[in-house]
Design an enzyme around this catalytic site. Structure first.
Site, PDB file in Angstrom:
ATOM      1  CD  GLU A  57      -8.239   3.376 -64.065  1.00 39.18           C
ATOM      2  OE1 GLU A  57      -8.304   3.702 -65.255  1.00 39.18           O
ATOM      3  OE2 GLU A  57      -8.991   3.819 -63.192  1.00 39.18           O
ATOM      4  NE  ARG A 107     -12.462   3.023 -66.303  1.00 39.79           N
ATOM      5  CZ  ARG A 107     -13.670   3.196 -66.814  1.00 39.79           C
ATOM      6  NH1 ARG A 107     -14.253   2.201 -67.476  1.00 39.79           N
ATOM      7  NH2 ARG A 107     -14.310   4.340 -66.720  1.00 39.79           N
ATOM      8  CB  SER A 163      -8.912   7.674 -62.252  1.00 41.56           C
ATOM      9  OG  SER A 163      -9.783   8.690 -62.703  1.00 41.56           O
TER      10      SER A 163
END
Length: 359
Positions: free
Chosen positions: A351, A168, A247
């Site tokens: 995130e 990520r 998420s």
């Protein structure tokens, strides 16, 4: 190119949160994107890049500067010669809807991104976040990123190997004010309509196959969409569980000492017979599940009493139930983060990108 003053930004995000921008510019070509960036930089005006808005948390006060909405289009597949060789190149404009682009690759019988179906947002955001799900991530297929380099004032082509991809993460995320992604190039596999080998255990079970098997790419995509919808991860204006950024926290990656301490905390809190999820992450590192941590710390599906709550379908998604403010959301995020740390000694990291606010 369109321009609006004191423009609402909440409707441009999947959270539907955040105050207005001083100025909102919508660009539909690469030249318009570059012109808007150069104008803001020349005037030393803060610049916020928005495309799909699926990974943004904007403060209630909004953004004091120019918000640039990238609405470029372009989907170009490689030649028949490439397909005959089993590999096909794909170029996407940054503003292309990612989920729609995945559907078109599957319809073309190509494999490589079929398990990334249903992820909201734009193609240009995928290399920034190194988007991944169900055993695939774009790092495996991105060959080049064409971007405007604000530091040198030129358009540059960055090979995939130089994008600094990790979990990520990428060089674009590490230096968020330098590059504005214009186009992304991928290489996909022509496997006669079959998917890439299925890697993710949950997806393999859903498909009734063994990890490593191939299935029709369309079947893999459809199964992913069903799994995502069951977790509230496919956008639906009528379903507040999807008023989220997907998420909210990344899965923690722990070194050996951190993992040992974590296991001790788990045993102390939940019992010596409880084994938390653990996945090799390279170089002696272990990745565990943020969703598991959140649930076991007491933040179950639907947790919360206010207008911002955990999704009723998935503990990793924090949601706007319709009347939340960004501060409502952040208060919930802090409660979850702090509760997980108190329970297990692991600090969760958000995130989504935060604008004008922080955890």
């Amino acid at each position: 190119m369109q321009e609006l003053l004191d423009a609402p930004l909440a409707p441009l995000t999947t959270f539907r949160l955040g105050g207005p921008a001083t100025r909102l510019v919508t660009a539909t070509t690469d030249d318009e994107v570059i012109a808007a960036v150069r104008e803001a930089d020349a005037a030393d005006v803060p610049l916020l890049i928005i495309s799909g808005g699926s990974n943004l948390v904007i403060g209630d006060k909004g953004f004091d500067g120019t918000a640039l909405r990238i609405a470029t289009t372009g989907f170009e597949l490689g030649s028949a010669t490439q397909r005959a060789e089993g590999r096909t190149h794909l170029e996407l404009a940054a503003g292309e809807n990612w989920s729609d682009a995945v559907a078109r690759t599957v319809e073309a019988g190509l494999a490589g991104v079929e398990c990334l179906a249903g992820i909201p947002g734009s193609a240009g955001a995928t290399p920034i976040q190194n988007v991944g799900a169900y055993g695939q991530e774009v790092a495996s297929t991105v060959t080049e990123v064409i971007a405007y380099d604000r530091r040198v004032g030129e358009t540059v082509t960055i090979p995939g190997a130089d994008c600094g991809f990790s979990y990520r993460h990428s060089r674009f995320k590490a230096d968020p004010t330098r590059f504005v992604v214009l186009r992304v190039r991928f290489v996909l596999e022509d496997a006669g309509g079959l998917s890439s080998p299925v890697k993710y255990a949950e997806l393999a079970r859903t498909l009734g196959v063994t990890p490593g098997d191939r299935v029709p790419a369309a079947a893999a995509r459809d199964a992913v969409l069903r799994l995502r919808a069951g977790k509230g991860m496919v956008l639906d204006p009528e379903d507040h569980d999807t008023w989220s950024a997907g998420s909210f926290f990344t899965n923690p990656i722990l070194n050996a000492a951190e993992h040992e301490a974590f296991l001790a905390r788990v045993a102390d809190r939940l019992g010596a017979d409880v084994t938390p999820p653990a996945y090799p992450a390279g170089d002696g590192l272990t990745k565990t599940s943020a969703a598991w941590l959140i649930d076991k710390a007491g933040f179950t599906k639907g947790y919360g009493t206010g207008p911002a709550r955990i999704s009723t379908k998935h503990t990793l998604a924090l949601t706007n139930r319709g009347t939340a403010t960004t501060e409502d959301l952040l208060a919930l995020a802090r409660e979850v983060r702090d509760g997980v740390h108190e329970a297990f000694g692991v600090t969760l990291v958000n995130e989504p990108v935060t604008v004008g606010v922080s955890l």
